[in-house]
Motif scaffolding. Structure first.
Motif, mmCIF file in Angstrom:
data_model
loop_
_atom_site.group_PDB
_atom_site.id
_atom_site.type_symbol
_atom_site.label_atom_id
_atom_site.label_comp_id
_atom_site.label_asym_id
_atom_site.label_seq_id
_atom_site.Cartn_x
_atom_site.Cartn_y
_atom_site.Cartn_z
ATOM 1 N N ASP A 69 21.209 -0.498 -11.786
ATOM 2 C CA ASP A 69 21.295 -0.162 -13.206
ATOM 3 C C ASP A 69 20.403 -1.071 -14.045
ATOM 4 N N SER A 70 20.243 -2.313 -13.621
ATOM 5 C CA SER A 70 19.348 -3.222 -14.342
ATOM 6 C C SER A 70 17.913 -2.703 -14.300
ATOM 7 N N ALA A 71 17.493 -2.135 -13.176
ATOM 8 C CA ALA A 71 16.147 -1.566 -13.061
ATOM 9 C C ALA A 71 16.001 -0.334 -13.949
ATOM 10 N N VAL A 72 17.042 0.479 -14.017
ATOM 11 C CA VAL A 72 17.022 1.671 -14.867
ATOM 12 C C VAL A 72 16.798 1.270 -16.319
ATOM 13 N N LEU A 73 17.562 0.301 -16.776
ATOM 14 C CA LEU A 73 17.427 -0.129 -18.170
ATOM 15 C C LEU A 73 16.103 -0.844 -18.410
ATOM 16 N N ALA A 74 15.641 -1.615 -17.450
ATOM 17 C CA ALA A 74 14.385 -2.353 -17.607
ATOM 18 C C ALA A 74 13.180 -1.416 -17.723
ATOM 19 N N ARG A 75 13.215 -0.281 -17.032
ATOM 20 C CA ARG A 75 12.068 0.627 -17.074
ATOM 21 C C ARG A 75 12.101 1.581 -18.263
ATOM 22 N N SER A 76 13.209 1.582 -18.999
ATOM 23 C CA SER A 76 13.303 2.483 -20.139
ATOM 24 C C SER A 76 12.531 1.923 -21.338
ATOM 25 N N HIS A 77 11.606 2.729 -21.838
ATOM 26 C CA HIS A 77 10.838 2.338 -23.022
ATOM 27 C C HIS A 77 11.452 2.909 -24.291
ATOM 28 N N LEU A 78 12.477 3.720 -24.142
ATOM 29 C CA LEU A 78 13.105 4.367 -25.287
ATOM 30 C C LEU A 78 14.410 3.703 -25.711
ATOM 31 N N TRP A 79 15.078 3.046 -24.782
ATOM 32 C CA TRP A 79 16.382 2.434 -25.035
ATOM 33 C C TRP A 79 16.252 1.291 -26.032
ATOM 34 N N GLU A 80 17.097 1.321 -27.053
ATOM 35 C CA GLU A 80 17.148 0.253 -28.048
ATOM 36 C C GLU A 80 18.392 -0.580 -27.761
ATOM 37 N N GLU A 83 19.821 -3.194 -28.868
ATOM 38 C CA GLU A 83 20.720 -3.701 -29.911
ATOM 39 C C GLU A 83 21.581 -2.613 -30.558
ATOM 40 N N LYS A 84 21.334 -1.371 -30.191
ATOM 41 C CA LYS A 84 22.070 -0.257 -30.807
ATOM 42 C C LYS A 84 23.029 0.378 -29.803
ATOM 43 N N PRO A 85 24.136 0.928 -30.306
ATOM 44 C CA PRO A 85 25.058 1.618 -29.401
ATOM 45 C C PRO A 85 24.417 2.892 -28.843
ATOM 46 N N ALA A 86 24.967 3.323 -27.726
ATOM 47 C CA ALA A 86 24.479 4.536 -27.063
ATOM 48 C C ALA A 86 25.681 5.342 -26.585
ATOM 49 N N VAL A 87 25.449 6.594 -26.318
ATOM 50 C CA VAL A 87 26.451 7.429 -25.666
ATOM 51 C C VAL A 87 26.169 7.333 -24.178
ATOM 52 N N LEU A 88 27.086 6.728 -23.444
ATOM 53 C CA LEU A 88 26.973 6.660 -21.990
ATOM 54 C C LEU A 88 27.635 7.919 -21.441
ATOM 55 N N ARG A 89 26.891 8.670 -20.620
ATOM 56 C CA ARG A 89 27.363 9.973 -20.131
ATOM 57 C C ARG A 89 27.282 9.995 -18.610
ATOM 58 N N ALA A 130 22.036 7.809 -20.638
ATOM 59 C CA ALA A 130 22.409 7.235 -21.919
ATOM 60 C C ALA A 130 21.605 7.934 -23.007
ATOM 61 N N LEU A 131 22.292 8.194 -24.111
ATOM 62 C CA LEU A 131 21.660 8.899 -25.227
ATOM 63 C C LEU A 131 21.742 8.030 -26.477
ATOM 64 N N GLN A 132 20.672 8.046 -27.238
ATOM 65 C CA GLN A 132 20.629 7.385 -28.540
ATOM 66 C C GLN A 132 19.929 8.325 -29.523
ATOM 67 N N PRO A 133 20.185 8.121 -30.816
ATOM 68 C CA PRO A 133 19.513 8.960 -31.802
ATOM 69 C C PRO A 133 18.009 8.759 -31.762
ATOM 70 N N ASN A 134 17.293 9.841 -32.018
ATOM 71 C CA ASN A 134 15.838 9.732 -32.145
ATOM 72 C C ASN A 134 15.548 8.823 -33.324
ATOM 73 N N SER A 135 14.589 7.950 -33.147
ATOM 74 C CA SER A 135 14.176 7.093 -34.255
ATOM 75 C C SER A 135 12.679 6.903 -34.161
ATOM 76 N N SER A 136 12.142 6.088 -35.016
ATOM 77 C CA SER A 136 10.697 5.844 -34.977
ATOM 78 C C SER A 136 10.392 4.814 -33.911
#
Length: 137
Positions: free
Chosen positions: A39-50, A52-58, A130-136
């Protein structure tokens, strides 16, 4: 903190809208469907995950249709919501959803927990995203 301070905090508008599994504009920012990938590798390779912000874990699960209510009751104790996505031949594909801040440790713990629960109930855990709102971004 006085009672008046608590009431003011409750009435104060949040700086960000409250995130829910049904918030508009959610998109997948990380996904883990390979059992061998940490899971650490999954999060490390994500360029979209923010981070500091909450996410919907699905979590994506398959369960016997007659065990879904049992799973929903167990998961609700920890704030998870179980939603049916599809059903075929007595097997339901479901999503377990919860809003939280993501980190590798908690993602790994929840992945393990979902796999154990699904196995005990005669189903399978397919992975998570994991889902987060679209942002800039």
């Amino acid at each position: 903190m006085s009672l008046l301070d608590r009431v003011r905090d409750l009435l104060r508008k949040p700086s960000e809208p409250l995130l829910t599994p049904d918030s508009p504009g959610l998109s997948v920012v990380a996904e883990a469907f390979e059992v061998a990938e940490a899971d650490s590798a999954v999060l490390a390779r994500s360029h979209l995950w923010e981070q500091e912000k909450p996410a919907v874990l699905r979590h994506h699960l398959t369960l016997p249709a007659d065990r879904v209510a049992e799973a929903a009751g167990i998961l609700a104790q920890d704030g998870w919501e179980l939603r049916t996505v599809s059903e075929s031949d007595g097997v339901r594909t479901v999503h377990a959803l919860r809003v939280q801040r993501l980190d590798a440790l908690h993602c790994a713990q929840e992945r393990s927990r979902m796999a154990g629960l699904a196995q005990r109930l005669g189903g399978d855990s397919l992975g998570w995203d994991a889902l987060q709102p679209n942002s800039s971004r």
